[in-house]
Structure formats: C-alpha cells, structure tokens
Design a protein around this motif. Structure first.
Motif, mmCIF file in Angstrom:
data_model
loop_
_atom_site.group_PDB
_atom_site.id
_atom_site.type_symbol
_atom_site.label_atom_id
_atom_site.label_comp_id
_atom_site.label_asym_id
_atom_site.label_seq_id
_atom_site.Cartn_x
_atom_site.Cartn_y
_atom_site.Cartn_z
ATOM 1 N N PHE A 50 -46.456 -29.477 -88.524
ATOM 2 C CA PHE A 50 -47.608 -30.367 -88.664
ATOM 3 C C PHE A 50 -48.813 -29.607 -88.138
ATOM 4 O O PHE A 50 -48.721 -28.945 -87.093
ATOM 5 C CB PHE A 50 -47.423 -31.653 -87.846
ATOM 6 C CG PHE A 50 -46.523 -32.652 -88.490
ATOM 7 C CD1 PHE A 50 -47.043 -33.712 -89.226
ATOM 8 C CD2 PHE A 50 -45.144 -32.550 -88.368
ATOM 9 C CE1 PHE A 50 -46.215 -34.637 -89.823
ATOM 10 C CE2 PHE A 50 -44.305 -33.465 -88.964
ATOM 11 C CZ PHE A 50 -44.839 -34.514 -89.693
ATOM 12 N N ARG A 51 -49.917 -29.734 -88.838
ATOM 13 C CA ARG A 51 -51.135 -29.051 -88.387
ATOM 14 C C ARG A 51 -52.347 -29.884 -88.779
ATOM 15 O O ARG A 51 -52.310 -30.637 -89.757
ATOM 16 C CB ARG A 51 -51.233 -27.660 -89.005
ATOM 17 C CG ARG A 51 -51.314 -27.678 -90.511
ATOM 18 C CD ARG A 51 -51.344 -26.283 -91.109
ATOM 19 N NE ARG A 51 -51.169 -26.306 -92.549
ATOM 20 C CZ ARG A 51 -52.125 -26.558 -93.431
ATOM 21 N NH1 ARG A 51 -53.360 -26.801 -93.013
ATOM 22 N NH2 ARG A 51 -51.876 -26.567 -94.726
ATOM 23 N N GLY A 57 -58.294 -32.847 -92.235
ATOM 24 C CA GLY A 57 -57.086 -33.596 -92.542
ATOM 25 C C GLY A 57 -55.878 -33.091 -91.775
ATOM 26 O O GLY A 57 -55.955 -32.116 -91.031
ATOM 27 N N ALA A 58 -54.760 -33.774 -91.959
ATOM 28 C CA ALA A 58 -53.500 -33.414 -91.314
ATOM 29 C C ALA A 58 -52.473 -33.097 -92.384
ATOM 30 O O ALA A 58 -52.460 -33.725 -93.447
ATOM 31 C CB ALA A 58 -53.006 -34.566 -90.433
ATOM 32 N N LEU A 117 -45.632 -41.024 -86.861
ATOM 33 C CA LEU A 117 -46.807 -41.875 -87.044
ATOM 34 C C LEU A 117 -47.778 -41.219 -88.018
ATOM 35 O O LEU A 117 -48.267 -41.857 -88.952
ATOM 36 C CB LEU A 117 -47.499 -42.135 -85.701
ATOM 37 C CG LEU A 117 -48.773 -42.950 -85.837
ATOM 38 C CD1 LEU A 117 -48.463 -44.426 -85.733
ATOM 39 C CD2 LEU A 117 -49.800 -42.545 -84.838
ATOM 40 N N ALA A 118 -48.051 -39.939 -87.831
ATOM 41 C CA ALA A 118 -49.005 -39.229 -88.692
ATOM 42 C C ALA A 118 -48.562 -39.226 -90.152
ATOM 43 O O ALA A 118 -49.404 -39.304 -91.051
ATOM 44 C CB ALA A 118 -49.201 -37.794 -88.198
ATOM 45 N N GLN A 119 -47.265 -39.171 -90.404
ATOM 46 C CA GLN A 119 -46.791 -39.153 -91.794
ATOM 47 C C GLN A 119 -46.540 -40.553 -92.347
ATOM 48 O O GLN A 119 -46.083 -40.706 -93.469
ATOM 49 C CB GLN A 119 -45.545 -38.289 -91.939
ATOM 50 C CG GLN A 119 -44.288 -38.883 -91.361
ATOM 51 C CD GLN A 119 -43.079 -37.968 -91.532
ATOM 52 O OE1 GLN A 119 -43.211 -36.767 -91.753
ATOM 53 N NE2 GLN A 119 -41.899 -38.549 -91.444
ATOM 54 N N GLU A 143 -55.216 -38.342 -85.479
ATOM 55 C CA GLU A 143 -56.551 -38.764 -85.918
ATOM 56 C C GLU A 143 -56.900 -38.224 -87.297
ATOM 57 O O GLU A 143 -57.491 -38.939 -88.114
ATOM 58 C CB GLU A 143 -57.588 -38.350 -84.875
ATOM 59 C CG GLU A 143 -57.444 -39.138 -83.596
ATOM 60 C CD GLU A 143 -58.350 -38.680 -82.470
ATOM 61 O OE1 GLU A 143 -58.436 -39.417 -81.479
ATOM 62 O OE2 GLU A 143 -58.956 -37.586 -82.565
ATOM 63 N N GLU A 144 -56.532 -37.000 -87.587
ATOM 64 C CA GLU A 144 -56.824 -36.430 -88.905
ATOM 65 C C GLU A 144 -55.959 -37.052 -90.001
ATOM 66 O O GLU A 144 -56.305 -36.976 -91.173
ATOM 67 C CB GLU A 144 -56.682 -34.909 -88.883
ATOM 68 C CG GLU A 144 -57.834 -34.220 -88.180
ATOM 69 C CD GLU A 144 -59.175 -34.476 -88.853
ATOM 70 O OE1 GLU A 144 -59.275 -34.315 -90.096
ATOM 71 O OE2 GLU A 144 -60.135 -34.836 -88.137
#
Length: 180
Positions: A50-51, A57-58, A117-119, A143-144
C-alpha cells in the motif's frame, strides 16, 4: 539544505514477525514541514504494497483503493488491534461501546486493519496504545483513500496513544462514542 533538515521518516515492523504470524508489515511514513506527506505499508508474506502520496491517492500494488460507502454505524464492520490495550489503559468502556454500535467487529490487528479500511473492506478501525511509528504512514494511506484518521478527540496528534480511522462517513459517530 534547510528544507531537507525538516523531513522525518518513521519505520516499523511488528511483533507478529517475531511470532511467525504472516500478518506483519514494514511501515514507512514521511513527514515534511510538520505534515505527513507519504506512507508505505509493505506486507512481504503476501507481497501486498500500500502506498500513498499526499494529493495523489492511495494504491494497493498498482490499483487505486477507496474506503467504503457505508454510512450507518449499525451496518459497519469495525476492526481493532487488541482488547488488552484498551483494558490496560482503562478505556475498555469506550471500546465496548464502539463494538456495541457496529454490525460486526474483528481484531485484524494494527496495520492490517488500517489497510483493510483503505481498500474498503472494513469501515472503522479503532486503536489504543500506538506510537507515531505505528501509524504515521498509515494516516496518509487512509486519508488518500478518502477516509479520516484522527485521535479520539478529532485532532491530528500522532504522538497520542489513541487513534480512530473511518471511511469518513462514520467518523463523527465513532468519535461521539469514544468521547463518552
């Protein structure tokens, strides 16, 4: 030269590595002029990267990721690191109130809960007992991806032991429970 002196990097691995549990990651966060601007989470066991770069963006590997669209706490899947952290800090009441307010909860662990959470796989991640190196890079990734990441008072203090990350839609409701 002076600008370079204001940049900080944070690195971390986790206890899972030592115990031969495949859910661990190397975390890197980059702070520049007092703002977290980049984050990386690399899980070598399953080659998951993950970056995120502030404003760009993420991504999970080469695919852009976004948080979920869940807008009601009672329909949310929550994640947390471990009950004992809340218990030792005398925060188990707040933690249990979060669990009572959501549809389901799973202890996916620290970095893993934030990347889920990010995905968009979980909607809320609540943690206690963290250090800046545990969360610095993850904050940018969340956040991104469109989420919110704060301490339990809604601030941006990464030096505090408490944090909550959500898809953004659930953040105020989660904070209200954690502050009670």
């Amino acid at each position: 030269e002076a600008e370079r002196a204001t940049a900080k990097s944070y690195f971390d691995g986790t206890r899972s590595f030592v115990r031969n549990i495949p859910h661990w990651a190397t975390l890197v966060g980059l702070e520049y002029k007092g703002e977290m601007i980049a984050g990386v989470s690399y899980a070598p066991a399953d080659n998951r990267l993950f970056r995120a770069l502030r404003g760009d963006g993420a991504f999970k590997n080469d695919r852009r990721v976004h948080v979920s669209d869940v807008s009601r706490l009672d329909q949310a899947l929550a994640s947390y690191s471990g009950y004992q952290f809340f218990q030792k800090a005398g925060k188990e009441g707040q933690f249990l109130n979060v669990l009572r307010g959501v549809d389901r909860a799973r202890g996916f662990g620290d970095y893993y809960g934030f990347t889920l959470l990010a995905q968009g796989s979980v909607d809320l991640m609540v943690d206690y007992g963290v250090h800046v190196w545990d969360i610095a890079g993850l904050k940018v990734i969340v956040e991104e991806a469109g989420g919110r990441f704060t301490d339990w008072d809604g601030g941006a203090d990464l030096e505090r032991p408490d944090c909550v990350a959500t898809n953004g839609r659930l953040h105020d409701a989660a904070l209200a429970i954690l502050r009670a």
